[in-house]
Write an enzyme that holds these catalytic residues in place. Structure first.
Site, PDB file in Angstrom:
ATOM      1  N   SER A 186       0.939  -1.031  -0.120  1.00 50.40           N
ATOM      2  CA  SER A 186      -0.127   0.054  -0.012  1.00 50.40           C
ATOM      3  C   SER A 186       1.049   1.236  -0.136  1.00 50.40           C
ATOM      4  O   SER A 186       1.724   1.416  -0.891  1.00 50.40           O
ATOM      5  CB  SER A 186      -0.921  -0.095   1.156  1.00 50.40           C
ATOM      6  OG  SER A 186      -1.945   0.952   1.028  1.00 50.40           O
ATOM      7  N   GLU A 308      -9.197  -5.743  -3.990  1.00 46.65           N
ATOM      8  CA  GLU A 308      -8.928  -4.557  -2.928  1.00 46.65           C
ATOM      9  C   GLU A 308      -9.681  -3.828  -2.568  1.00 46.65           C
ATOM     10  O   GLU A 308      -9.926  -3.648  -1.148  1.00 46.65           O
ATOM     11  CB  GLU A 308      -7.574  -3.832  -3.662  1.00 46.65           C
ATOM     12  CG  GLU A 308      -6.468  -4.817  -4.274  1.00 46.65           C
ATOM     13  CD  GLU A 308      -5.180  -4.619  -3.613  1.00 46.65           C
ATOM     14  OE1 GLU A 308      -5.191  -4.236  -2.283  1.00 46.65           O
ATOM     15  OE2 GLU A 308      -4.107  -4.806  -4.092  1.00 46.65           O
ATOM     16  N   HIS A 401      -7.891  -5.450   0.174  1.00 45.42           N
ATOM     17  CA  HIS A 401      -6.604  -4.859   0.474  1.00 45.42           C
ATOM     18  C   HIS A 401      -6.117  -5.460   1.990  1.00 45.42           C
ATOM     19  O   HIS A 401      -6.847  -5.654   2.741  1.00 45.42           O
ATOM     20  CB  HIS A 401      -7.012  -3.466   0.556  1.00 45.42           C
ATOM     21  CG  HIS A 401      -5.926  -2.778   0.684  1.00 45.42           C
ATOM     22  ND1 HIS A 401      -4.892  -2.507  -0.294  1.00 45.42           N
ATOM     23  CD2 HIS A 401      -5.478  -1.599   1.512  1.00 45.42           C
ATOM     24  CE1 HIS A 401      -3.965  -1.812  -0.255  1.00 45.42           C
ATOM     25  NE2 HIS A 401      -4.156  -1.173   0.940  1.00 45.42           N
TER      26      HIS A 401
END
Length: 484
Positions: A186, A308, A401
């Site tokens: 990320s 995600e 995610h």
């Protein structure tokens, strides 16, 4: 051997199973407060005697995640001013010297997270012959707010300072400074996307692994100026460094955390610039996103998770109630023609709700297409997709995610990950994914064919294990040509 020598002084670590020793809370720069506030990182102080390195140091000051994410994403580290520290897990001398090194950059939207979280424990990497380093860097306003007369991207400068510490000291822990792999997820991966083209980072790492982030998420200076002005108005101050430095942290941190909610509530580019689409008011500042060229000289492993965006839709309940008008508006905002693009996405998901379709479109815009573009830009790159679906939230959380993290770190039993993983996650998948990361750090080859525009080979880590596929969801990928 639990005592090692760094350029600042000797440190004593903590022995662990499997011949691993952990050295925790090692300062790589001076505390960035007082006269050093909003400045580039300064060298750490030296010491005499042997410094105890058996407990984590403080993380960079930040506010907690807002509900419901506070219960889902690990972020429990204590914070403090002495936050520019790192941690080393090493199998040396049992496994010899000259070992590959992996340096972890944590995620958290540039406002949260810490390298000292137990969820990022590097013992499994050390167990498998890698010297693993995790680190903290400045977050939010201290790390990324644009301030006149002060350097931009102070959080990235911290990361570079930590990588220099690794270059100068890691041989003493059994690592090879010429075999460094930087890896992150990320915001950590987005940081690496900038470091790939940052002259000050050149030569500090040989390989890079970018999980759920690449080179697209930066802010232009004008957008960063909008963010600084808005934060100053919230605090009732002028947007200058001295005024921000005078605000107590217990006022500054909640105010900067509120900015993301304000962007989400009113995503107007005139108010927020690039942050209106990616919902991150604090990001690296650059004139424009930049992809490296084919001469980069860094081996790349790049990838994303299949679903995600469900992390942001399912726990909040938006997946099931999102109106079609919002789907249409956001698809257009991402640069696609809804009349052309949405039928393609729906063809692969017959009868899908607007929320499910938004997950697919937003996942591509945020994560998958930036990964593809980076793989296209640097020949020899390897691409992956994480596709194992969590059973949580009735199975709707999907391959969301951050779900890849416990597999990469081989920490499926860590209670911090339980809210995302659910019961009985497959250890064999963790073995495959963690093993691929170790192989890549050691050799530059994770175990499957490199990505090419002709075949688009992608390793899929899913319910069937690790399976090599060619050009997954090709029609959806093709929609983004010339757009993203």
């Amino acid at each position: 051997m639990t005592v090692r020598t760094t350029r600042q002084g000797a440190v004593r670590g903590r022995p662990l199973p499997h011949g691993v020793t952990a050295f925790l809370g090692l300062p790589y720069a001076a505390p960035p407060f007082g006269a050093l506030r909003f400045r580039a990182p300064a060298p750490p102080a030296s010491w005499t005697g042997v410094r105890d390195a058996t407990a984590f140091g403080p993380a960079a000051p930040h506010a907690p995640y807002a509900p419901p994410f506070d219960a889902l994403v690990p972020d429990s580290a204590a914070t403090g001013e002495h936050c520019l520290n790192l941690n080393v897990w090493t199998p040396a001398p049992e496994r010899g010297a000259g070992l590959p090194v992996m340096v972890w950059l944590h995620g958290g939207a540039f406002t949260n997270g810490a390298g000292s979280l137990p969820a990022y424990d590097g013992a499994a990497f050390a167990r498998d012959g890698v010297v693993c380093v995790t680190l903290n860097y400045r977050l939010g306003a201290d790390g990324f707010l644009r301030l006149p007369g002060h350097p931009d991207n102070r959080g990235l400068l911290d990361q570079i300072a930590a990588l220099r510490w690794v270059r100068d000291n890691i041989a003493g822990f059994g690592g090879d400074p010429d075999r460094v792999t930087v890896f992150g997820e990320s915001a950590g991966a987005m940081s690496i996307g900038v470091l790939l083209t940052e002259p000050a980072a050149r030569g500090l790492f040989r390989r890079a692994i970018l999980q759920s982030g690449a080179c697209h998420h930066t802010q232009r200076p004008a957008s960063a100026g909008l963010i600084a002005a808005r934060l100053a108005r919230k605090l009732g101050i002028t947007p200058d460094p001295a005024a921000f430095a005078a605000v107590p942290l217990d006022e500054l941190l909640p105010a900067q955390a509120e900015l993301r909610g304000e962007v989400n509530a009113r995503p107007d580019p005139a108010l927020w610039g690039e942050a209106a689409l990616d919902m991150m008011p604090f990001e690296p500042v650059r004139p424009a996103p930049a992809l490296p060229g084919p001469e980069l000289g860094v081996d790349l492993l790049i990838g994303s998770n299949r679903e995600e965006y469900r992390l942001f839709l399912v726990p909040t309940g938006r997946l099931d109630v999102l109106p079609g008008t919002t789907l249409t508006a956001l698809t257009r905002a991402y640069g696609l023609d809804p009349d052309t693009a949405l039928p393609v996405y729906e063809a692969g998901r017959p009868g899908a709700s607007p929320g499910v379709l938004l997950d697919a479109v937003a996942t591509d815009w945020f994560y998958r297409i930036p990964a593809v573009r980076l793989a296209e830009a640097v020949p020899g790159s390897h691409l992956y997709e994480f596709a194992w679906r969590s059973p949580r939230f009735g199975g709707t959380l999907g391959a969301c995610h951050a779900l890849d993290l416990p597999f990469v770190f081989d920490r499926l039993q860590d209670p911090a990950y339980a809210p995302l993983l659910g019961d009985r996650p497959p250890q064999e998948l963790a073995d495959a994914m963690h093993g691929a990361w170790v192989r890549f750090a050691a050799t530059g080859d994770p175990g499957w064919a490199a990505y090419t525009p002709e075949r688009r080979t992608t390793m899929e880590f899913g319910a069937d294990g690790a399976v090599q596929v060619e050009d997954p969801r090709a029609r959806e990928r093709a929609l983004w040509e010339g757009v993203r």
